[in-house]
Enzyme design. Structure first.
Site, PDB file in Angstrom:
ATOM      1  N   ARG A 275     -27.759 -35.396 -52.795  1.00  0.00           N
ATOM      2  CA  ARG A 275     -26.868 -35.746 -53.896  1.00  0.00           C
ATOM      3  C   ARG A 275     -25.438 -35.310 -53.588  1.00  0.00           C
ATOM      4  O   ARG A 275     -25.187 -34.382 -52.825  1.00  0.00           O
ATOM      5  CB  ARG A 275     -27.355 -35.097 -55.202  1.00  0.00           C
ATOM      6  CG  ARG A 275     -28.743 -35.529 -55.632  1.00  0.00           C
ATOM      7  CD  ARG A 275     -28.816 -36.993 -56.023  1.00  0.00           C
ATOM      8  NE  ARG A 275     -28.005 -37.276 -57.192  1.00  0.00           N
ATOM      9  CZ  ARG A 275     -28.440 -37.135 -58.450  1.00  0.00           C
ATOM     10  NH1 ARG A 275     -29.666 -36.709 -58.705  1.00  0.00           N
ATOM     11  NH2 ARG A 275     -27.652 -37.429 -59.456  1.00  0.00           N
ATOM     12  N   GLY A 276     -24.484 -35.978 -54.256  1.00  0.00           N
ATOM     13  CA  GLY A 276     -23.075 -35.773 -53.944  1.00  0.00           C
ATOM     14  C   GLY A 276     -22.611 -34.336 -54.070  1.00  0.00           C
ATOM     15  O   GLY A 276     -21.869 -33.827 -53.213  1.00  0.00           O
TER      16      GLY A 276
ATOM     17  N   ARG B  88     -29.535 -27.164 -60.008  1.00  0.00           N
ATOM     18  CA  ARG B  88     -30.605 -27.849 -59.271  1.00  0.00           C
ATOM     19  C   ARG B  88     -30.108 -29.214 -58.787  1.00  0.00           C
ATOM     20  O   ARG B  88     -30.189 -30.216 -59.484  1.00  0.00           O
ATOM     21  CB  ARG B  88     -31.843 -28.028 -60.149  1.00  0.00           C
ATOM     22  CG  ARG B  88     -33.018 -28.619 -59.393  1.00  0.00           C
ATOM     23  CD  ARG B  88     -34.104 -29.092 -60.340  1.00  0.00           C
ATOM     24  NE  ARG B  88     -35.044 -29.937 -59.644  1.00  0.00           N
ATOM     25  CZ  ARG B  88     -34.843 -31.218 -59.359  1.00  0.00           C
ATOM     26  NH1 ARG B  88     -33.710 -31.805 -59.713  1.00  0.00           N
ATOM     27  NH2 ARG B  88     -35.754 -31.918 -58.718  1.00  0.00           N
ATOM     28  N   TRP B  89     -29.563 -29.222 -57.597  1.00  0.00           N
ATOM     29  CA  TRP B  89     -29.176 -30.503 -57.000  1.00  0.00           C
ATOM     30  C   TRP B  89     -29.940 -30.680 -55.696  1.00  0.00           C
ATOM     31  O   TRP B  89     -30.116 -29.757 -54.915  1.00  0.00           O
ATOM     32  CB  TRP B  89     -27.679 -30.609 -56.791  1.00  0.00           C
ATOM     33  CG  TRP B  89     -26.981 -29.483 -56.091  1.00  0.00           C
ATOM     34  CD1 TRP B  89     -27.477 -28.659 -55.107  1.00  0.00           C
ATOM     35  CD2 TRP B  89     -25.628 -29.062 -56.303  1.00  0.00           C
ATOM     36  NE1 TRP B  89     -26.535 -27.763 -54.705  1.00  0.00           N
ATOM     37  CE2 TRP B  89     -25.385 -27.987 -55.408  1.00  0.00           C
ATOM     38  CE3 TRP B  89     -24.599 -29.492 -57.122  1.00  0.00           C
ATOM     39  CZ2 TRP B  89     -24.168 -27.336 -55.334  1.00  0.00           C
ATOM     40  CZ3 TRP B  89     -23.378 -28.852 -57.049  1.00  0.00           C
ATOM     41  CH2 TRP B  89     -23.171 -27.782 -56.171  1.00  0.00           C
TER      42      TRP B  89
ATOM     43  N   ASP C 149     -40.891 -32.640 -66.291  1.00  0.00           N
ATOM     44  CA  ASP C 149     -39.869 -33.613 -65.919  1.00  0.00           C
ATOM     45  C   ASP C 149     -40.338 -35.036 -66.164  1.00  0.00           C
ATOM     46  O   ASP C 149     -41.372 -35.274 -66.784  1.00  0.00           O
ATOM     47  CB  ASP C 149     -39.407 -33.396 -64.472  1.00  0.00           C
ATOM     48  CG  ASP C 149     -40.532 -33.569 -63.464  1.00  0.00           C
ATOM     49  OD1 ASP C 149     -41.316 -34.514 -63.615  1.00  0.00           O
ATOM     50  OD2 ASP C 149     -40.619 -32.763 -62.522  1.00  0.00           O
TER      51      ASP C 149
ATOM     52  N   ASN D 265     -16.589 -35.781 -56.943  1.00  0.00           N
ATOM     53  CA  ASN D 265     -17.911 -36.354 -57.200  1.00  0.00           C
ATOM     54  C   ASN D 265     -18.369 -35.935 -58.590  1.00  0.00           C
ATOM     55  O   ASN D 265     -18.172 -34.794 -59.012  1.00  0.00           O
ATOM     56  CB  ASN D 265     -18.920 -35.861 -56.162  1.00  0.00           C
ATOM     57  CG  ASN D 265     -20.303 -36.451 -56.405  1.00  0.00           C
ATOM     58  OD1 ASN D 265     -20.564 -37.600 -56.069  1.00  0.00           O
ATOM     59  ND2 ASN D 265     -21.190 -35.676 -57.022  1.00  0.00           N
TER      60      ASN D 265
ATOM     61  N   ILE E  86     -25.114 -35.677 -62.388  1.00  0.00           N
ATOM     62  CA  ILE E  86     -25.831 -35.017 -63.478  1.00  0.00           C
ATOM     63  C   ILE E  86     -27.021 -34.287 -62.884  1.00  0.00           C
ATOM     64  O   ILE E  86     -27.952 -34.907 -62.364  1.00  0.00           O
ATOM     65  CB  ILE E  86     -26.257 -36.031 -64.551  1.00  0.00           C
ATOM     66  CG1 ILE E  86     -25.002 -36.597 -65.216  1.00  0.00           C
ATOM     67  CG2 ILE E  86     -27.164 -35.381 -65.594  1.00  0.00           C
ATOM     68  CD1 ILE E  86     -25.243 -37.699 -66.202  1.00  0.00           C
ATOM     69  N   TYR E  87     -26.972 -32.958 -62.922  1.00  0.00           N
ATOM     70  CA  TYR E  87     -28.016 -32.106 -62.376  1.00  0.00           C
ATOM     71  C   TYR E  87     -28.436 -31.115 -63.458  1.00  0.00           C
ATOM     72  O   TYR E  87     -27.586 -30.540 -64.137  1.00  0.00           O
ATOM     73  CB  TYR E  87     -27.511 -31.325 -61.150  1.00  0.00           C
ATOM     74  CG  TYR E  87     -26.654 -32.150 -60.213  1.00  0.00           C
ATOM     75  CD1 TYR E  87     -27.175 -33.266 -59.571  1.00  0.00           C
ATOM     76  CD2 TYR E  87     -25.316 -31.819 -59.981  1.00  0.00           C
ATOM     77  CE1 TYR E  87     -26.388 -34.030 -58.715  1.00  0.00           C
ATOM     78  CE2 TYR E  87     -24.529 -32.562 -59.122  1.00  0.00           C
ATOM     79  CZ  TYR E  87     -25.062 -33.674 -58.496  1.00  0.00           C
ATOM     80  OH  TYR E  87     -24.282 -34.432 -57.655  1.00  0.00           O
ATOM     81  N   ARG E  88     -29.731 -30.900 -63.575  1.00  0.00           N
ATOM     82  CA  ARG E  88     -30.177 -29.966 -64.610  1.00  0.00           C
ATOM     83  C   ARG E  88     -29.827 -28.538 -64.210  1.00  0.00           C
ATOM     84  O   ARG E  88     -29.749 -28.209 -63.020  1.00  0.00           O
ATOM     85  CB  ARG E  88     -31.676 -30.124 -64.855  1.00  0.00           C
ATOM     86  CG  ARG E  88     -32.571 -29.567 -63.782  1.00  0.00           C
ATOM     87  CD  ARG E  88     -34.029 -29.915 -64.051  1.00  0.00           C
ATOM     88  NE  ARG E  88     -34.913 -29.165 -63.181  1.00  0.00           N
ATOM     89  CZ  ARG E  88     -36.180 -29.468 -62.977  1.00  0.00           C
ATOM     90  NH1 ARG E  88     -36.716 -30.530 -63.579  1.00  0.00           N
ATOM     91  NH2 ARG E  88     -36.932 -28.726 -62.186  1.00  0.00           N
TER      92      ARG E  88
END
Length: 492
Positions: free
Chosen positions: A197-198, A192-193, A290, A175, A178-180
């Protein structure tokens, strides 16, 4: 769908520079707040991508605003302009539900799509540019990267364009998401997911299958644009993001195995972070400004420990900022909107247009225009939008209008709402639905309500009253006035 040819991020930057779409900044600028200010002003003016060659305190250049205009998003997807992204959407719709050819002519028509599928498998390399320089153990130091602090009250520097690569314990396919990632030490980041999310799902499956074992993670910074965009596009679950990137680019995606785990990362990426998540190791993340225009609340997320940093010679650090629209994610949303339309139309042929206004945070409000065919049809389309693609599970408001309304013109939409709606009859409220964790307006974190607005003309069964007839000009009179308009010289 003919792809514009580029091999990696550097090729793409050369292409942008040749077209006046890249500006090199030689003046020293601080990654702490200053780059955000410059990038924000430039994006709002529709300006170029920015390569800061001398960030204060760092030897590595910073790339910002790469996807700061819809045109550059289209170029990253291998297309000349945004309108061509409808073809990308048609390809995805085909791949989501492929249909066998109905005959020789249909086979000939579908041949370009079948030929593109040949670019789907990845090409595995033994060595790669992303591993030209290697740091491990005590030599790992994330503070050497020019990670930006974007807003005054941000908790710490934040990696924003990290392409996170994971694999669940029972899956062959990786997978990409894009996670910060908040910087909290020389070798520590907070991942931070969100739970749906995958990457987070892979992690949860790993914890269940291999309790107590470290979860391998790799993060690519500065991958080629097709691979980055593949991670934010509604790719069918049966198709990997690498495969989709190959379709966009017109050549197979080149990958290489990581040094410390079995994950495969983009071979041409500028920087790779390899490491693991220790089960149970969490840290408070945030607050950060954000895409809503607000600082989000603090919450606990897993800690990513980096064991290796590999990179290209003279690596470039790719970054962005998020804030109240317009920002780079909002621009991406405008461009990807064109990809969504054909996918929705394949499932719901009655849909004429679909629009996610950037001022609605790019996903929280949708306007749909449709060819209405029966009473209650608009409500069916609302439910379809909320349920068909997971990208719209957080869309709070869906406005449905007839096809005589321009979905992208608020004057038209507001006119339809105020003339075709009865608030009690035509408003649908759905409670206790998934809501973005960042949406502080919801009563419970991650759970809230949705509203559907039926702004269509009402059919028998939906109203007992005679429905209004729209005013239409007499075409003969319009033609006569057109003929004498210049003679009247009203504006001369």
């Amino acid at each position: 769908m003919d792809a514009m040819k580029y091999h990696d991020l550097r090729d793409f930057l050369t292409l942008l520079e040749q077209q006046g779409e890249l500006k090199r900044i030689t003046l020293p600028v601080d990654p702490h707040l200053e780059i955000t200010e410059i990038a924000d002003r430039t994006l709002r003016a529709g300006g170029p991508a920015l390569l800061f060659e001398s960030p204060k305190g760092y030897a590595m250049p910073v790339l910002c605003n790469l996807f700061g205009t819809p045109k550059r998003v289209a170029m990253g997807m291998g297309q000349d302009d945004v309108s061509a992204l409808r073809e990308v959407g048609k390809l995805l719709a085909f791949l989501k539900e492929p249909e066998p050819p109905k005959g020789f002519r249909d086979l000939f028509d579908k041949l370009p799509q079948f030929k593109q599928v040949l670019n789907m498998p990845t090409k595995r390399l033994r060595g790669a540019p992303c591993q030209q320089k290697i740091a491990s153990g005590d030599d790992v130091d994330l503070t050497r990267l020019p990670v930006m602090t974007c807003w005054p009250d941000d908790a710490a520097p934040l990696i924003t364009w990290g392409l996170t690569v994971t694999r669940g314990p029972h899956k062959e396919r990786q997978n990409l998401g894009i996670y910060r990632q908040q910087l909290i030490g020389k070798n520590k980041l907070i991942m931070r997911w969100l739970s749906h999310r995958g990457g987070a799902l892979d992690f949860q499956e790993w914890l269940a299958a291999r309790p107590g074992e470290r979860f391998p993670v790799s993060v690519a910074l500065g991958a080629d644009p097709a691979t980055i965009l593949g991670a934010v596009t509604p790719v069918p679950d049966t198709l990997s993001e690498y495969a989709f990137a190959g379709l966009l680019r017109g050549t197979k995606t080149e990958v290489v195995k990581c040094l410390s785990n079995d994950l495969e990362v983009p071979a041409s990426a500028e920087i790779i972070l390899e490491g693991y998540i220790e089960p149970g190791e969490m840290a408070p993340e945030g607050p950060y400004g954000d895409h809503t225009g607000y600082y989000n609340e603090v919450d606990n997320f897993p800690v990513f420990t980096v064991t290796h940093i590999t990179q290209r010679e003279d690596a470039i650090y790719h970054s962005t900022y998020t804030g109240r629209p317009p920002d780079e994610p909002a621009v991406l949303g405008v461009a990807l909107n064109e990809v969504f339309v054909p996918i929705l139309q394949k499932q719901f042929p009655e849909i004429v247009d679909f629009y996610l206004p950037p001022e609605g945070c790019s996903y929280r409000l949708a306007v749909v225009t449709m060819k209405k065919q029966y009473a209650g049809h608009a409500k069916r389309v609302m439910m379809g939008v909320w349920s068909f693609l997971r990208q719209f599970m957080y869309t709070k408001f869906v406005i449905v209008c007839d096809d005589d309304v321009n979905a992208r013109d608020w004057n038209d939409v507001i006119w339809a709402i105020t003339t075709r709606m009865d608030p009690a009859r035509d408003t649908v409220l759905v409670e206790n639905t998934p809501i973005d964790y960042l949406d502080f307006a919801s009563p419970v974190s991650g759970l809230g309500s949705k509203m559907g607005l039926d702004a269509t003309n009402k059919w028998p069964g939906e109203t007992q009253r005679e429905w209004g007839r729209p005013i239409v000009k007499d075409p003969e009179v319009t033609a006569r006035i057109d003929a004498i308009w210049d003679e009247l010289a009203i504006f001369k």
